[in-house]
Each structure stands twice: as structure tokens, then as C-alpha cells.
Design an enzyme around this catalytic site. Structure first.
Site, PDB file in Angstrom:
ATOM      1  N   GLU A 119       0.818  -1.208   0.000  1.00  0.00           N
ATOM      2  CA  GLU A 119       0.000   0.000   0.000  1.00  0.00           C
ATOM      3  C   GLU A 119       0.855   1.263   0.000  1.00  0.00           C
ATOM      4  O   GLU A 119       1.924   1.305   0.613  1.00  0.00           O
ATOM      5  CB  GLU A 119      -0.918   0.001   1.225  1.00  0.00           C
ATOM      6  CG  GLU A 119      -1.974  -1.076   1.117  1.00  0.00           C
ATOM      7  CD  GLU A 119      -2.920  -1.106   2.309  1.00  0.00           C
ATOM      8  OE1 GLU A 119      -4.117  -1.310   2.097  1.00  0.00           O
ATOM      9  OE2 GLU A 119      -2.468  -0.922   3.442  1.00  0.00           O
ATOM     10  N   CYS A 133       3.445   8.568   1.261  1.00  0.00           N
ATOM     11  CA  CYS A 133       3.930   7.627   2.255  1.00  0.00           C
ATOM     12  C   CYS A 133       4.175   6.301   1.537  1.00  0.00           C
ATOM     13  O   CYS A 133       3.236   5.668   1.065  1.00  0.00           O
ATOM     14  CB  CYS A 133       2.863   7.504   3.338  1.00  0.00           C
ATOM     15  SG  CYS A 133       3.281   6.356   4.627  1.00  0.00           S
ATOM     16  N   CYS A 140       6.066  -6.666   7.637  1.00  0.00           N
ATOM     17  CA  CYS A 140       7.199  -6.241   8.455  1.00  0.00           C
ATOM     18  C   CYS A 140       7.593  -7.393   9.366  1.00  0.00           C
ATOM     19  O   CYS A 140       6.728  -8.094   9.872  1.00  0.00           O
ATOM     20  CB  CYS A 140       6.792  -5.020   9.303  1.00  0.00           C
ATOM     21  SG  CYS A 140       8.184  -4.263  10.187  1.00  0.00           S
ATOM     22  N   CYS A 144       5.672  -4.376  16.375  1.00  0.00           N
ATOM     23  CA  CYS A 144       5.317  -3.347  17.348  1.00  0.00           C
ATOM     24  C   CYS A 144       3.849  -3.558  17.708  1.00  0.00           C
ATOM     25  O   CYS A 144       3.015  -3.771  16.823  1.00  0.00           O
ATOM     26  CB  CYS A 144       5.563  -1.969  16.754  1.00  0.00           C
ATOM     27  SG  CYS A 144       7.275  -1.783  16.190  1.00  0.00           S
ATOM     28  N   CYS A 147       0.876  -1.603  15.983  1.00  0.00           N
ATOM     29  CA  CYS A 147       0.924  -1.386  14.526  1.00  0.00           C
ATOM     30  C   CYS A 147       0.240  -2.524  13.773  1.00  0.00           C
ATOM     31  O   CYS A 147       0.538  -3.693  13.991  1.00  0.00           O
ATOM     32  CB  CYS A 147       2.378  -1.265  14.081  1.00  0.00           C
ATOM     33  SG  CYS A 147       2.580  -1.177  12.303  1.00  0.00           S
ATOM     34  N   GLY A 195       6.544  -1.762   6.483  1.00  0.00           N
ATOM     35  CA  GLY A 195       7.904  -2.281   6.511  1.00  0.00           C
ATOM     36  C   GLY A 195       8.906  -1.431   7.252  1.00  0.00           C
ATOM     37  O   GLY A 195       8.648  -0.267   7.582  1.00  0.00           O
ATOM     38  N   GLU A 196      10.046  -2.027   7.522  1.00  0.00           N
ATOM     39  CA  GLU A 196      11.154  -1.353   8.207  1.00  0.00           C
ATOM     40  C   GLU A 196      12.217  -1.035   7.154  1.00  0.00           C
ATOM     41  O   GLU A 196      12.941  -1.928   6.696  1.00  0.00           O
ATOM     42  CB  GLU A 196      11.689  -2.284   9.309  1.00  0.00           C
ATOM     43  CG  GLU A 196      12.988  -1.831   9.947  1.00  0.00           C
ATOM     44  CD  GLU A 196      13.013  -0.358  10.342  1.00  0.00           C
ATOM     45  OE1 GLU A 196      12.198   0.047  11.187  1.00  0.00           O
ATOM     46  OE2 GLU A 196      13.846   0.390   9.803  1.00  0.00           O
ATOM     47  N   SER A 227      11.806   6.685   8.107  1.00  0.00           N
ATOM     48  CA  SER A 227      11.405   6.424   9.492  1.00  0.00           C
ATOM     49  C   SER A 227      11.818   5.014   9.896  1.00  0.00           C
ATOM     50  O   SER A 227      11.559   4.054   9.177  1.00  0.00           O
ATOM     51  CB  SER A 227       9.889   6.576   9.612  1.00  0.00           C
ATOM     52  OG  SER A 227       9.435   6.141  10.877  1.00  0.00           O
ATOM     53  N   SER A 249      10.984   6.179  15.428  1.00  0.00           N
ATOM     54  CA  SER A 249       9.754   5.799  16.118  1.00  0.00           C
ATOM     55  C   SER A 249      10.105   5.494  17.563  1.00  0.00           C
ATOM     56  O   SER A 249      10.496   4.381  17.887  1.00  0.00           O
ATOM     57  CB  SER A 249       9.149   4.564  15.447  1.00  0.00           C
ATOM     58  OG  SER A 249       8.763   4.890  14.137  1.00  0.00           O
ATOM     59  N   LEU A 250       9.982   6.495  18.404  1.00  0.00           N
ATOM     60  CA  LEU A 250      10.464   6.363  19.786  1.00  0.00           C
ATOM     61  C   LEU A 250       9.393   5.737  20.689  1.00  0.00           C
ATOM     62  O   LEU A 250       9.574   4.657  21.231  1.00  0.00           O
ATOM     63  CB  LEU A 250      10.892   7.743  20.295  1.00  0.00           C
ATOM     64  CG  LEU A 250      11.686   7.739  21.589  1.00  0.00           C
ATOM     65  CD1 LEU A 250      13.003   7.007  21.433  1.00  0.00           C
ATOM     66  CD2 LEU A 250      11.939   9.169  22.067  1.00  0.00           C
ATOM     67  N   HIS A 251       8.316   6.446  20.896  1.00  0.00           N
ATOM     68  CA  HIS A 251       7.102   5.949  21.561  1.00  0.00           C
ATOM     69  C   HIS A 251       7.217   5.674  23.050  1.00  0.00           C
ATOM     70  O   HIS A 251       6.193   5.509  23.722  1.00  0.00           O
ATOM     71  CB  HIS A 251       6.554   4.697  20.868  1.00  0.00           C
ATOM     72  CG  HIS A 251       6.370   4.847  19.395  1.00  0.00           C
ATOM     73  ND1 HIS A 251       5.833   5.978  18.825  1.00  0.00           N
ATOM     74  CD2 HIS A 251       6.660   4.020  18.363  1.00  0.00           C
ATOM     75  CE1 HIS A 251       5.801   5.837  17.510  1.00  0.00           C
ATOM     76  NE2 HIS A 251       6.304   4.666  17.198  1.00  0.00           N
ATOM     77  N   ASN A 326      -3.898   5.469  15.850  1.00  0.00           N
ATOM     78  CA  ASN A 326      -4.942   5.131  14.876  1.00  0.00           C
ATOM     79  C   ASN A 326      -5.415   3.702  15.118  1.00  0.00           C
ATOM     80  O   ASN A 326      -4.621   2.773  15.036  1.00  0.00           O
ATOM     81  CB  ASN A 326      -4.387   5.245  13.449  1.00  0.00           C
ATOM     82  CG  ASN A 326      -4.134   6.690  13.075  1.00  0.00           C
ATOM     83  OD1 ASN A 326      -5.010   7.541  13.189  1.00  0.00           O
ATOM     84  ND2 ASN A 326      -2.908   6.991  12.656  1.00  0.00           N
ATOM     85  N   CYS A 369      -1.348   6.284   9.612  1.00  0.00           N
ATOM     86  CA  CYS A 369      -0.141   5.609  10.125  1.00  0.00           C
ATOM     87  C   CYS A 369      -0.499   4.329  10.838  1.00  0.00           C
ATOM     88  O   CYS A 369      -1.343   4.314  11.723  1.00  0.00           O
ATOM     89  CB  CYS A 369       0.536   6.464  11.191  1.00  0.00           C
ATOM     90  SG  CYS A 369       1.460   7.789  10.551  1.00  0.00           S
TER      91      CYS A 369
END
Ligand code: SAH
Ligand code: SF4
Length: 396
Positions: A119, A133, A140, A144, A147, A195-196, A227, A249-251, A326, A369
Site C-alpha cells: 500500500e 507515504c 514487516c 510493534c 501497529c 515495513g522497516e 522512518s 519511532s520512539l514511543h 490510529n 499511520c
């Protein structure tokens, strides 16, 4: 030096860049300039001394005018065009589904091969004028916990051609072949899709070379953000080979919590991650790192968390992007309340950090996201290892 940067190339490298498998003709769209030159020379389409000039012509047609047919390259002799068409392709992958959200967000489901889909999302009216994006992998390997993509597992890495194709498809749709920089809707690119990206750095770096080339799509590296969830050993190579803007991506600000939210943290804990960020090539006030922080109700959203964040990033040229969580079907989290998010943001602001709260976009078409997930089937682990040895390593 990465093989991508080497000046020599055999045609098997070009064959890897196809959209639709090894049996198909090599697709020229995923080749960097030196690779294109070499591919044309190897195929006998250009004499070695003319390869540079010929590659320059072909490059402009592909990346400035967006043509998908060699016949359209009218400043090249007919026989040469026919010879190229016999050996190569410029075909785009198929669009399996196009959806447009009520806020103008567009999402394309792109079929790379039967059962392999990815996508891509265009978000109008953000950044300079609008951001695309893009995805770097189908699925992935990381998982996480907040996600949606992470629940899919990995299907495979995208080739450089498949990453560039996402930009081409968006420009086809937006009618931007070519458009002057001031009049574009698509001005920025973020590797924040599926994906990473740092587990597929070679293809991401090649795609960046192609997309940022001045005689083509010409989106500057300063408008391209990669990212990552924090693949520490790849941060320096990312900066050195691409010059891309960095988003992390800290979070969470404590290892115990980040281990749960972003499990790669168990492998590369916060102290290592922060040291690698401080050493990111080219980091300065003009080129800040973006910290992404998803707001999860009752999990990481207190004022104490905000203060801990300020302490953690002290001294780093940074901005913080607060992302309201989200939701997706079955997600084990809720989004923080608006007032909580505002209180969090004001602590960051007082400490001198620009901390915009990201407006959720495209939620009605699951394009926001972390909501991306295609139905591509997972490959068996053994097949996955064969395809991409780097991904076989434990990730957490
Ligand atoms: N794998 C990379 C890039 C893709 S994810 C990475 O993790 O950075 C893009 C961003 O969306 C990341 O910051 C990710 O943490 C965030 N994200 C993932 N799921 C989300 C969700 N459900 N709501 C809000 N943001 C999410
Ligand atoms: Fe993968 Fe990024 Fe999603 Fe984590 S947030 S599972 S790294 S796509």
C-alpha cells in the site's frame, strides 16, 4: 562500498529489479544512473562510448516524462527503441485498488506479483504541499504492538524498482509528468508505509538516488524522510549513503515500556539508540531528527512521560511528532484524550521543541499511520530466509 554504488553491473542485477519476477524482462525504472548505463551497454543497445549519452536520454524519458513505452522516446532512433523494447520493460505494477478518503487522502493497493501487494498513501496539504507515504517491505518482520502492519509478518523486501514505482503511480494519478517544483502536489516522501526501511537499505538507498535525481523526479533528499523503529547499526550507513532526513519511532522513554511497544528495543536499547542518533551524519539545526511518539491512552501519555522525553532528547536538534493512535480491528490500545495530548505537547513546547500533533488522515480508508496491511500471504520462514538472509536474524 555497497554493491549498489559500484560502477559495474551485470544484467542479473538489472533482472532483480523487475516488477514481476525473474522470468520477466528487466525493468529499467529501478536502476540508478550508472546501472542504467551499464545495462544499456551490456545489452548492446548503446556502444560503450555512447552509453552515457544514451542513458541520459533514456533516464529523462523515464524519470522526467514518466513514459512507460519505449516508442515514446522520440529523440532516439526507431531501431534502438525497438531493440530496447525487446530487452527491457518500463511497465508499472498493477493497481489492485484505489481509494480516496473524505479528506482527499488517496490510497493505492499495488499488486507486485500474484498474492504480493503493498500500500501507498498520498496525503495532500502537508509538508511543502503534499506527502507520499511509501512502503519498503510487504509486511514487516518486527511486531510493534500498536501497529497493524506488524500483525502481517513479512512477505518480502521490495526492489528499488518497486519503491520507485510507488512514486510513479502517484505521479500518474496526480498528472505530474512533468510539473515544475512550485506547482506540485507531491513535494515530499516519507518512508512510513509498510515495513522497516533499514532492513532493506540497499533498495531504499537506490530508490532515493533515483527519486532525488535532478533530471528526473527531483525531490530533494531534504524532502525525503526515512522512518525507523531503531535499527541502530544501519543509522550511520543510512546517513552516509542517502543523506535522507531521519525519523525515529520512539514511543517510550524507558526500556521496560519500549521493549513492549517496539520489541526491537530489546536488541538495541535506548542508550544505544540515542547515541546512534546523536552521531547521525549531517544532523544540525537545519536538519533535525523527528521523533515520532504515538499517543496511547494510559500507557505513555502522562506529563511525567513528557518530561522524561524532554530529558532523553536534550541537546539533540529535534522535533517531536505526536501521533494520535490510529485504531485498527482488534488493536489492544486506545488513543489518548485530546486534553492529554495537548498537555503533553505543551510540555515539549515549553522545552523548546516544535511538537505538532499529527492530524489523523485517511482514517476512513484505513490509510493512516500504522493501519496499512495487505492480504499478501506470508511466505514460509524457510522461503523468507532464502530471499533475504539479513531478515533471518532474530529481530528482538
Ligand atoms: N517501520 C518504520 C516505518 C513505518 S511505521 C517505523 O516503525 O518507523 C510509520 C510510523 O507509524 C511509525 O512511527 C509507527 O510507529 C507509526 N505507527 C504504527 N502504528 C500506528 C498506529 N496504529 N497509530 C499511529 N501510528 C502508528
Ligand atoms: Fe514494522 Fe514500523 Fe509497524 Fe513496527 S511500527 S511493526 S517497525 S512497520
Amino acid at each position: 562500498m555497497s554493491p549498489r554504488l559500484s560502477a559495474t553491473l551485470d544484467i542479473s542485477r538489472a533482472a532483480k529489479a523487475t516488477h514481476s519476477g525473474p522470468a520477466a524482462k528487466p525493468n529499467l525504472t529501478g536502476l540508478t544512473r550508472p546501472e542504467l548505463r551499464q545495462a544499456l551497454a551490456d545489452a548492446g543497445v548503446a556502444a560503450p562510448e555512447k552509453a552515457k549519452m544514451r542513458a541520459g536520454q533514456v533516464w529523462r524519458w523515464i524519470h522526467h516524462y514518466g513514459v512507460t513505452d519505449f516508442a515514446a522516446m522520440t529523440d532516439i532512433a526507431k531501431e534502438t527503441r525497438a531493440a530496447m523494447a525487446e530487452r527491457f520493460t518500463l511497465a508499472r505494477p498493477q493497481i489492485a485498488l484505489r481509494q480516496q478518503g473524505s479528506d482527499g487522502t488517496i490510497k493505492w493497493l499495488i499488486r507486485l506479483a500474484p498474492g504480493v501487494e503493498v500500500e501507498t498513501v498520498f496525503i495532500p496539504d502537508v509538508a511543502h504541499s503534499g506527502a507520499l507515504c511509501v512502503s519498503s517491505q510487504v509486511g514487516c518482520t518486527l511486531n510493534c504492538s500498536f501497529c497493524h502492519t506488524g500483525t502481517q509478518g513479512l512477505v518480502r523486501n521490495l526492489t528499488a524498482a518497486e519503491i520507485v514505482a510507488q512514486v510513479q503511480i502517484a505521479r500518474d494519478d496526480l498528472g505530474e509528468w512533468p510539473t515544475s517544483l512550485e506547482n506540485r502536489k507531491l513535494s515530499n516522501i516519507v518512508f512510513m508505509g509498510m515495513g522497516e526501511p533499514l532492513y532493506n537499505l540497499e533498495s531504499v538507498a537506490a530508490a532515493l538516488d533515483i527519486i532525488s535525481d535532478n533530471e528526473g523526479i527531483a525531490i530533494s533528499r531534504r524532502r525525503i524522510t526515512v522512518s525507523t523503529s531503531g535499527v541502530v547499526p544501519q543509522l550511520k550507513p543510512l546517513g552516509e549513503t542517502t543523506g535522507a532526513m531521519l525519523a525515529i519511532s520512539l514511543h517510550a522513554t524507558r526500556d521496560a515500556l519500549r521493549d513492549q511497544l517496539v520489541p526491537i528495543n530489546k536488541r538495541y536499547p535506548l542508550a544505544e539508540l540515542m547515541a546512534a542518533i546523536r552521531a547521525y551524519p549531517g544532523l544540525s539545526n537545519a536538519r533535525r531528527v523527528t521523533f515520532e511518539y504515538v499517543m496511547l491512552k494510559g500507557v505513555n501519555d502522562t506529563t511525567a512521560d513528557a518530561k522524561a522525553l524532554v530529558r532523553l532528547i536534550a541537546g539533540i536538534p529535534a522535533k517531536v511528532n505526536l501521533i494520535p493512535f490510529n485504531p485498527w480491528p482488534g488493536a489492544p490500545f486506545e488513543c489518548s484524550d485530546r486534553a492529554t495530548i495537548d498537555a503533553f505537547a505543551s510540555i515539549l513546547k515549553r522545552a523548546g521543541y516544535a511538537s505538532p500533533v499529527r492530524k489523523p488522515r485517511g482514517r476512513d480508508i484505513l490509510a493512516a499511520c500504522g493501519q496499512l496491511k495487505s492480504e499478501s500471504e506470508k511466505l514460509r520462514a524457510s522461503a523468507r530466509r532464502r530471499q533475504s538472509p539479513v531478515l533471518a536474524a532474530p529481530t528482538a
